[in-house]
Design an enzyme around this catalytic site. Structure first.
Site, PDB file in Angstrom:
ATOM      1  N   ASP A 181       5.348  21.976 -11.579  1.00  0.00           N
ATOM      2  CA  ASP A 181       5.420  22.259 -10.009  1.00  0.00           C
ATOM      3  C   ASP A 181       4.335  21.426  -9.425  1.00  0.00           C
ATOM      4  O   ASP A 181       3.170  21.535  -9.729  1.00  0.00           O
ATOM      5  CB  ASP A 181       5.340  23.694  -9.574  1.00  0.00           C
ATOM      6  CG  ASP A 181       5.650  23.864  -8.131  1.00  0.00           C
ATOM      7  OD1 ASP A 181       6.549  23.147  -7.644  1.00  0.00           O
ATOM      8  OD2 ASP A 181       4.699  24.414  -7.618  1.00  0.00           O
ATOM      9  N   GLU A 265      10.283  17.906 -10.306  1.00  0.00           N
ATOM     10  CA  GLU A 265      10.993  17.913  -8.808  1.00  0.00           C
ATOM     11  C   GLU A 265      10.979  16.600  -8.191  1.00  0.00           C
ATOM     12  O   GLU A 265       9.744  16.062  -8.326  1.00  0.00           O
ATOM     13  CB  GLU A 265      10.437  18.898  -8.085  1.00  0.00           C
ATOM     14  CG  GLU A 265      11.354  19.552  -7.033  1.00  0.00           C
ATOM     15  CD  GLU A 265      10.442  20.836  -6.438  1.00  0.00           C
ATOM     16  OE1 GLU A 265      11.025  21.522  -5.696  1.00  0.00           O
ATOM     17  OE2 GLU A 265       9.341  21.061  -6.813  1.00  0.00           O
ATOM     18  N   ASP A 346       3.545  29.371  -7.694  1.00  0.00           N
ATOM     19  CA  ASP A 346       3.718  27.941  -8.367  1.00  0.00           C
ATOM     20  C   ASP A 346       4.269  27.909  -9.670  1.00  0.00           C
ATOM     21  O   ASP A 346       5.162  27.250 -10.090  1.00  0.00           O
ATOM     22  CB  ASP A 346       2.305  27.093  -8.429  1.00  0.00           C
ATOM     23  CG  ASP A 346       1.766  26.830  -7.034  1.00  0.00           C
ATOM     24  OD1 ASP A 346       2.554  26.870  -5.873  1.00  0.00           O
ATOM     25  OD2 ASP A 346       0.560  26.949  -6.830  1.00  0.00           O
TER      26      ASP A 346
END
Ligand SMILES: [Zn+2]
Length: 364
Positions: A181, A265, A346
């Protein structure tokens, strides 16, 4: 596959003169071609195909520099036009100013015109330049091109682009999977709960940079003191960007060795830089883009998997245990769910990124 390695080079006086001349000629030919294309279009509504050769009679000095560098400018300009017509948001190609445009050119290898030797790099027209060869090409790598640049602090670099063919056997997917993340004040938090921040020396350099920039702003305009202060800032900025690249290389190599699948991501870099950073801080998130690129090719090299999940995937809203979904404010540091799952937000997001990445990999 391609790989670029950037080497520091130390041109002698004559070589430096010729490099500067080549930078200048590249800028000149870009501006000449752009202006002719614009005028031709105004008159005829058709696009002009032009080559550097057409300008060599009128501007004889263009003959003194590497002609491949000029040809690459022609190709770059064509590319800039194409991109503009495909996506108008990118903007029309701009003229290059002597002061602001980056000093750079690219030349191609033609049967050994570019070579890496011991402590030296051979370039067309320039000859052998002293260089710091921190890394040699591996067997089977072929040199495609070299991009020479001068940074704002005056240092020179040659980025050599290699091409290679490698038969890679794909690694069987095991449980060595991790999700990352993005962390705006560091690098990432992973699905095992570990956080990778930016190294101490890096933060130290940044503090020093802020100090130098404050000093610079107090110097009188046009003075020698100001010039010196600006050079100090440029030197440190270059040092920081090298430090950052080193750090990203080390960290990406480390985790590419440890894991078989790494899921990240996709990030809308513009949105992030506006949201999370003040001026000047945006360089860090460029770092994350660079980090992802490094991971992508390092995993590919090892026959492993790099999975990038969609930027709209709600990784922070889903409960990583029961898959329930709820809104969570930026200020909430803990994700707590009705199912009893209480977890750092997170880490929760990183686990979701990992699960979604694995799901995508298995259906692909
Ligand atoms: Zn839950």
């Amino acid at each position: 596959m391609n790989k670029a390695i950037k080497y520091r080079i130390y041109p002698n006086k004559n070589q430096e003169e010729l490099l500067q001349k080549t930078f200048g000629c590249c800028r000149k030919i870009w501006n000449l071609m752009l202006s002719d294309k614009i005028n031709y279009y105004k008159e005829t509504k058709k696009s002009l195909q032009t080559t550097p050769a057409k300008y060599k009679k009128e501007y004889e000095y263009l003959k003194e520099v590497d002609s491949l560098a000029l040809t690459n400018i022609q190709l770059n300009l064509q590319k800039a036009y194409k991109i503009f017509f495909r996506d108008k948001k990118i903007g029309f190609p701009k003229y290059k100013s002597a002061k602001k445009s980056k000093k750079t050119y690219t030349t191609n290898n033609q049967k050994g015109t570019i070579q890496i030797n011991i402590n030296k790099i051979k370039l067309p027209k320039i000859g052998e330049i002293k260089a710091k060869i921190h890394r040699q090409a591996e067997e089977g790598w072929i040199i495609k091109s070299a991009t020479i640049t001068q940074e704002k602090d005056g240092t020179y670099y040659a980025s050599i682009l290699y091409e290679y063919n490698k038969q890679i056997e794909k690694v069987v997917i095991t449980d060595k999977v991790i999700g990352l993340d993005y962390k705006s004040d560091g690098l990432y938090t992973d699905s095992n709960g570990k956080t990778c921040g930016s190294p101490k020396y890096y933060r130290k350099s940044e503090k020093k940079l802020a100090r130098l920039q404050r000093k610079l702003s107090k110097k009188e305009k046009g003075s020698n003191n100001r010039k010196n202060a600006r050079m100090k800032v440029a030197k440190l900025q270059n040092h920081i960007s090298n430090q950052r690249r080193d750090f990203l290389h080390k960290e990406s190599t480390r985790i590419a060795n440890l894991y078989d699948v790494i899921c990240v991501e996709s990030l809308d870099m513009k949105a992030i830089s506006n949201k999370d950073f003040g001026n000047g801080k945006a360089t860090l998130d460029n770092g994350y883009g660079l980090f992802q690129n490094m991971l992508a090719y390092k995993l590919q090299d090892r026959g492993k998997y790099f999975v990038k999940i969609d930027k709209w995937y709600p990784s922070s809203q889903i409960c990583s245990k029961c898959k329930n979904k709820k809104q969570i404010k930026l200020s909430e540091r803990v994700y707590s769910c009705e199912c009893g799952n209480r977890i750092d937000r997170d880490v929760n997001a990183a686990i979701n990124i990992k699960n979604e990445g694995l799901r995508q990999l298995k259906i692909a």
